[in-house]
Design a protein around this motif. Structure first.
Motif, PDB file in Angstrom:
ATOM      1  N   PHE A 184      33.242 149.859 -23.407  1.00 30.47           N
ATOM      2  CA  PHE A 184      34.304 148.969 -22.956  1.00 30.47           C
ATOM      3  C   PHE A 184      33.721 147.736 -22.265  1.00 30.47           C
ATOM      4  O   PHE A 184      32.665 147.781 -21.652  1.00 30.47           O
ATOM      5  CB  PHE A 184      35.256 149.687 -21.980  1.00 30.47           C
TER       6      PHE A 184
ATOM      7  N   THR B  48      36.236 144.053 -21.809  1.00 30.37           N
ATOM      8  CA  THR B  48      37.676 143.850 -21.615  1.00 30.37           C
ATOM      9  C   THR B  48      38.458 144.563 -22.708  1.00 30.37           C
ATOM     10  O   THR B  48      39.677 144.665 -22.643  1.00 30.37           O
ATOM     11  CB  THR B  48      38.028 142.353 -21.620  1.00 30.37           C
ATOM     12  N   GLU B  49      37.748 145.048 -23.740  1.00 34.01           N
ATOM     13  CA  GLU B  49      38.348 145.835 -24.807  1.00 34.01           C
ATOM     14  C   GLU B  49      37.615 147.176 -24.874  1.00 34.01           C
ATOM     15  O   GLU B  49      36.508 147.324 -24.347  1.00 34.01           O
ATOM     16  CB  GLU B  49      38.254 145.108 -26.151  1.00 34.01           C
TER      17      GLU B  49
END
Length: 329
Positions: free
Chosen positions: A202, A204-205
């Motif tokens: 991870f 921000t995604e």
């Protein structure tokens, strides 16, 4: 006064040698070992032009070199990245082998089927055959058959010891060295029979790379390090993978510099802790092995139910082994 026209002209200095010429001179003067050491040092310091001159068969594998090569490869055209694949493969395979030698004792004994005359589960035909090769009988038609004297069953203890490990790995811009360590560690732990190992990356995604966890080369070439940090999103995905909380370990590798409201992260930690999942926060290590993480955030995570520690891959493997052995008794 200086003649500006002359100053703007080209100089007459000797041309700077190309990486290939430099490598050839090093080879001629000092031999292969010194050549590879000098070029590897140049690669570690950020020189992309020397990467293709590294000989995969002769280079001395190191975590620093692998981290540098992966970092530099991220900015190269696809064609040059493909040319580096043999080098990356050699570094990954050797470092994984070295790491496995260190980690294996920490997780061995978790799933060894025991010879037993009492059926505790299904008979294990392959292991029964191997255990009874000394007991053979020749039939009238000339065939030789094995006559089992000691059947081997898959014991209930082994069936009950199926655990899930979810490695939730921060791949934001500050996490390069820890990502490499995490990928190699995941590959080693994926070889433990009773442990189902997941790799969730991870920034921000969130990207679930579990299908590549047993191939660290593919995993490392797939991971793109960079971007911000959303730890809560990584934990939310991990929570969706939990089926038996008491036999699930969620280990977060991060510097804990959450880029989103901290309430979301603390809420995910509390939900996982309340469900009975075994939680661990692994503080990020830089390329020198020194912990680098937000101490204030780590303190709040501990209060919410997630222990935080700066662990080497060996210490992480020992912690995982202790959880599994303790929960299987």
């Amino acid at each position: 006064a200086t003649d500006l026209g002359q100053a703007a002209g080209g100089g007459q200095e000797a041309s700077f040698p190309t990486a290939r010429e430099w490598a050839a001179e090093l080879e001629a003067l000092f031999g292969t070992a010194v050549r590879e050491e000098v070029i590897a040092s140049a690669a570690e310091s950020g020189r992309t032009d020397v990467l293709t001159e590294l000989d995969p068969a002769a280079v001395r594998p190191s975590m620093e070199l692998l981290t540098s090569v992966l970092s530099l490869a991220g900015g190269l055209p696809e064609g040059k990245v493909a040319a580096l694949r043999p080098l990356v493969r050699r570094l990954v395979e050797e470092l994984t082998r070295q790491l496995a030698t260190q980690l294996r004792p920490a997780v061995t004994g978790l799933a060894n089927p025991r010879p037993s005359r009492r059926p505790g589960g299904r008979i294990n035909l392959a292991r029964t055959l191997r255990a009874n090769l000394a007991h053979t009988r020749r039939l009238g038609d000339g065939r030789t058959v094995v006559v089992p004297q000691r059947p081997v069953f898959d014991t209930r203890a082994r069936q009950a010891a199926d655990w899930r490990l979810v490695l939730v790995v921060d791949v934001s811009g500050s996490m390069e060295a820890s990502v490499v360590w995490s990928a190699l560690t995941a590959a080693v732990l994926a070889g433990v029979p009773t442990l189902s190992t997941h790799f969730v990356a991870f920034s921000t995604e969130v990207v679930d790379l579990t299908d590549r966890v047993d191939d660290p080369l593919s995993l490392l070439l797939e991971v793109r390090v960079g971007g911000g940090t959303h730890i809560a999103a990584g934990l939310a995905h991990a929570r969706s993978l939990v089926t038996v909380p008491s036999r699930t370990i969620v280990a977060v590798v991060s510097d804990f510099e959450e880029g989103y409201p901290l309430a979301g992260l603390l809420g995910e930690v509390r939900a996982l802790a309340a469900s009975g999942v075994h939680l661990l926060g692994c503080a990020a290590l830089n390329d020198k092995g020194v912990p680098c993480y937000s101490v204030p955030v780590a303190g709040q995570l501990v209060a919410a139910g997630m222990p935080v520690a700066a662990l080497s891959p060996l210490e992480l493997a020992r912690w995982v082994g202790d959880r599994i052995r303790g929960g299987s008794r």
